[in-house]
Write a protein that holds these residues in place. Sequence first.
Motif, PDB file in Angstrom:
ATOM      1  N   GLU A 129      -4.012  -4.257   6.270  1.00 48.16           N
ATOM      2  CA  GLU A 129      -4.211  -3.085   7.132  1.00 48.16           C
ATOM      3  C   GLU A 129      -5.119  -2.065   6.457  1.00 48.16           C
ATOM      4  OE1 GLU A 129      -0.656  -5.303   8.209  1.00 48.16           O
ATOM      5  OE2 GLU A 129      -1.285  -4.406   6.293  1.00 48.16           O
ATOM      6  N   LEU A 130      -4.918  -1.837   5.175  1.00 50.72           N
ATOM      7  CA  LEU A 130      -5.746  -0.868   4.454  1.00 50.72           C
ATOM      8  C   LEU A 130      -7.192  -1.356   4.364  1.00 50.72           C
ATOM      9  CD1 LEU A 130      -6.194   1.676   2.824  1.00 50.72           C
ATOM     10  CD2 LEU A 130      -5.257   0.498   0.814  1.00 50.72           C
ATOM     11  N   ILE A 169      -8.016   5.912   0.980  1.00 51.24           N
ATOM     12  CA  ILE A 169      -9.166   5.859   1.885  1.00 51.24           C
ATOM     13  C   ILE A 169      -9.756   7.248   2.121  1.00 51.24           C
ATOM     14  CG2 ILE A 169      -7.769   6.031   3.991  1.00 51.24           C
ATOM     15  CD1 ILE A 169      -9.686   4.038   5.296  1.00 51.24           C
ATOM     16  N   ASP A 198       0.809  -1.224   0.000  1.00 52.37           N
ATOM     17  CA  ASP A 198       0.000   0.000   0.000  1.00 52.37           C
ATOM     18  C   ASP A 198       0.841   1.273   0.000  1.00 52.37           C
ATOM     19  OD1 ASP A 198       0.953  -0.035   2.586  1.00 52.37           O
ATOM     20  OD2 ASP A 198      -0.998  -0.332   3.543  1.00 52.37           O
ATOM     21  N   ARG A 245      -8.798  -0.742   7.695  1.00 55.61           N
ATOM     22  CA  ARG A 245      -9.117   0.672   7.906  1.00 55.61           C
ATOM     23  C   ARG A 245     -10.352   1.084   7.109  1.00 55.61           C
ATOM     24  NH1 ARG A 245      -4.593   3.576   5.668  1.00 55.61           N
ATOM     25  NH2 ARG A 245      -5.724   5.463   6.297  1.00 55.61           N
ATOM     26  N   PHE A 285      -3.700  -3.275  -2.270  1.00 56.06           N
ATOM     27  CA  PHE A 285      -4.457  -3.276  -1.019  1.00 56.06           C
ATOM     28  C   PHE A 285      -3.839  -4.260  -0.037  1.00 56.06           C
ATOM     29  CE2 PHE A 285      -7.296  -1.410  -4.028  1.00 56.06           C
ATOM     30  CZ  PHE A 285      -8.058  -0.514  -3.301  1.00 56.06           C
ATOM     31  N   LYS A 314      -1.994   4.161   0.217  1.00 56.64           N
ATOM     32  CA  LYS A 314      -2.854   3.917   1.385  1.00 56.64           C
ATOM     33  C   LYS A 314      -3.715   5.122   1.733  1.00 56.64           C
ATOM     34  CE  LYS A 314       1.069   4.702   4.526  1.00 56.64           C
ATOM     35  NZ  LYS A 314       1.961   4.008   5.492  1.00 56.64           N
ATOM     36  N   GLU A 315      -3.405   6.286   1.156  1.00 53.88           N
ATOM     37  CA  GLU A 315      -4.223   7.481   1.378  1.00 53.88           C
ATOM     38  C   GLU A 315      -5.488   7.488   0.530  1.00 53.88           C
ATOM     39  OE1 GLU A 315      -0.346  10.319   2.418  1.00 53.88           O
ATOM     40  OE2 GLU A 315      -1.378  10.516   0.486  1.00 53.88           O
TER      41      GLU A 315
END
Length: 350
Positions: A195-196, A47, A24, A199, A192, A44-45
């Motif tokens: 952890e992602l 989200i 990620d 979240r 992905f 990962k941002e």
Amino acid sequence: MKLSKFKFKLPEEQIAQYPVEHRDESRLMVLNAKTGEIEHHIFKEIINQFDENDVFVFNDTQVFPAHLMGNKEKTGAQIDVFLLRELNPKLHLWDVLVEPARKIRIGNKLYFGPDESMVAEVIDNTTSRGRTVRFLYDGEHDDFKRELYALGETPIPRYIKRPVEPEDAERYQTIFAKNEGAVVAPMAGAHFSRELLKRMEIKGINAAWITLHASLSMFRDIDVEDLTKHKMDSEQMFVEEEAAELFNKAHEGEHKVCAVGTTVLRALETASMANGFIKPFEGWTNKFIFPPYDFTTADALVSNFQMPYSTMLMIAAAFGGYDCVMNAYDVAVKEGYRFGVYGDALLIKR
């Protein structure tokens, strides 16, 4: 739309030969298709671009070790064999691609493995490069598949100019892959991490799962300038009722739907109905999408930065608008983004 419209200059050093260390943490370009505005992020941002009750649709197909090296009977000539599709488990019949194809005729036998214990007989021609082979094996089907796959390699694309390494078996695959059948990995989903995904779940973003077994058609060279004359191979796909319900609930509530990868986008458009909803689907699709195209399903698309002339680039350009997406690609080249299956990602928001 012409094939030549999808040519761009890509420096060879920007074709990713290895994945980033953490799934990620590749780069992410965010493109607003309405305004042309571009933002630069870490994957990962992603989200932060979505809200509660939005839906991500993932492809849970699993890639199998489809690339084999065989030797032709009598001559011992080395033959590249690419497993495409199992036709008959009882008879061990498979559709395969062979290279060099000119050396392989009906009736030829091919031997695999260090002791040449796995033998296949060519029984039919399917295309100029395609053959149907029957593996000569007397044991149980599960034992046959286990032995066959032990001889195979992860089918990374040829523009990765290095030998296949053990790490590829894990990284040329999504963490949620479970339905075996693809020879091309849906690599937009490979960004992905667990952890992602966790979240996203905590934030209330929903996940829907479809299956499309991507074929080599995704990487096959297009040999016609007029794209209306190009034909995709048929690929098996499944949209279960649960995925259709999640999608339709989001659509009805005017929440965003993000297709993770061009395979997902093609599957959604195949399963779509006239009113923008989708229906459960089990069957085959050979849908080829290129500009201009009127999408009725997803509001956003995640895709890797693709190679020149590729069908995946054409789908992205159809989704985000040709000029807008090709400008984003120009920016990506200038900014040093990494391209290909192990490259960086582009999020297109409509």
